[in-house]
Design a protein around this motif. Structure first.
Motif, short mmCIF file in Angstrom:
data_model
loop_
_atom_site.label_atom_id
_atom_site.label_comp_id
_atom_site.label_asym_id
_atom_site.label_seq_id
_atom_site.Cartn_x
_atom_site.Cartn_y
_atom_site.Cartn_z
N TRP A 46 0.87 -1.18 0.00
CA TRP A 46 0.00 0.00 0.00
C TRP A 46 0.90 1.23 0.00
CZ3 TRP A 46 -5.09 -0.02 -0.83
CH2 TRP A 46 -5.77 1.20 -0.73
N ASP A 49 -3.39 6.20 -0.20
CA ASP A 49 -4.81 6.18 -0.57
C ASP A 49 -5.06 6.82 -1.93
OD1 ASP A 49 -4.99 5.15 1.95
OD2 ASP A 49 -6.51 6.55 2.68
N HIS A 56 -7.99 -1.65 -6.03
CA HIS A 56 -8.42 -0.98 -4.81
C HIS A 56 -9.89 -0.56 -4.92
CE1 HIS A 56 -3.94 0.26 -4.08
NE2 HIS A 56 -4.13 -1.04 -4.08
N LEU A 84 -2.44 2.37 4.90
CA LEU A 84 -3.84 2.51 4.50
C LEU A 84 -4.51 3.51 5.44
CD1 LEU A 84 -6.17 -0.36 3.39
CD2 LEU A 84 -7.02 1.42 4.92
N TYR A 88 -9.28 5.90 2.28
CA TYR A 88 -9.68 4.63 1.66
C TYR A 88 -10.66 3.88 2.56
CZ TYR A 88 -9.53 0.18 -0.76
OH TYR A 88 -9.89 -0.95 -1.44
#
Length: 243
Positions: A46, A49, A56, A84, A88
């Protein structure tokens, strides 16, 4: 109804079988749950975002269905997707939780976490973890252009694979004393975690138990907690048949 726990799905565009299995799980088994807890490493990497990766978006749409069915979804960061963020999580309808998290399920005290912090014998990893969890380093990384972030992440992943290949399982597994200390501190009777990719139910002194989730590689796993049992279920990633 049962509360479900999963971890270490390691979703990535290169592994369509795992993605298909996870989507099948969300659209079927998860819809019968009281709640779903994702204990880290939902994604293999990751980098922010703001990454426009189509995968995703596909996963966020699938997770939104749980919210539409009034099934809460909670997320604890893993060592692969610790960046993350709230942006998100909101698109998925997930609630971010800090770890370790202590919860009561039908009167049963349960502590949940990803599990990497329990691997205290791996001093090299713990030192690395402390560095990458420094907020200023995270802000600096997230300010870089996306292509550069991706190159850095790929380089770090390759190095991790090389280093882990020469480590013993004993070093990379959880430390028993770290487990018992956390359970004593929290008063929990059950610990649920992932990270080690060694699915099992370990009976501990004091009528306690530690339940470990497996990675969704050749086999996936889910832990079901009800008023009467704690069950570890494994299934084939290809067939998505639960047992």
């Amino acid at each position: 109804m049962s509360t479900l726990f999963i971890s270490d799905i390691h979703l990535c565009a290169q592994n369509s079988a795992t993605t298909a299995s996870f989507l099948h799980f969300l659209r079927n088994r998860a819809l019968d749950a009281q709640a779903l807890y994702i204990l880290g490493d939902l994604f293999e990497t990751w980098i922010g975002d703001d990454d426009p990766n189509p995968l995703h978006h596909e996963i966020s749409v699938a997770l939104q269905i749980l919210g539409q069915r009034c099934i809460p979804c909670y997320f604890i960061h893993g060592n692969r997707d610790f960046l993350l963020g709230k942006r998100y999580a909101i698109t998925c309808g997930m609630t971010l939780l800090s770890a370790p998290q202590v919860m009561q399920l039908d009167g049963l005290s349960v502590v949940i976490l990803h599990g990497d912090t329990l691997c205290t014998d791996d001093s090299e990893y713990q030192n690395f973890r402390r560095l990458v969890h420094q907020r200023w380093r995270q802000r600096l990384f997230l300010s870089l252009p996306l292509p550069l972030r991706l190159r850095i992440a790929n380089r770090m992943r390759a190095k991790s694979l090389h280093v882990n290949a020469i480590k013993t399982y004993d070093i990379m597994d959880v430390n028993t004393q770290a487990v018992m200390t956390l359970m004593a501190h929290t008063g929990a009777k059950v610990m649920i975690h992932g990270h080690t990719h060694l699915p099992a139910i370990h009976r501990l002194p004091g009528a306690r138990c530690r339940v470990v989730l497996g990675a969704w590689h050749r086999h996936g796993s889910v832990i079901e907690v009800t008023a009467t049992s704690v069950k570890l279920c494994e299934f084939s990633v290809k067939t998505t048949d639960y047992s």
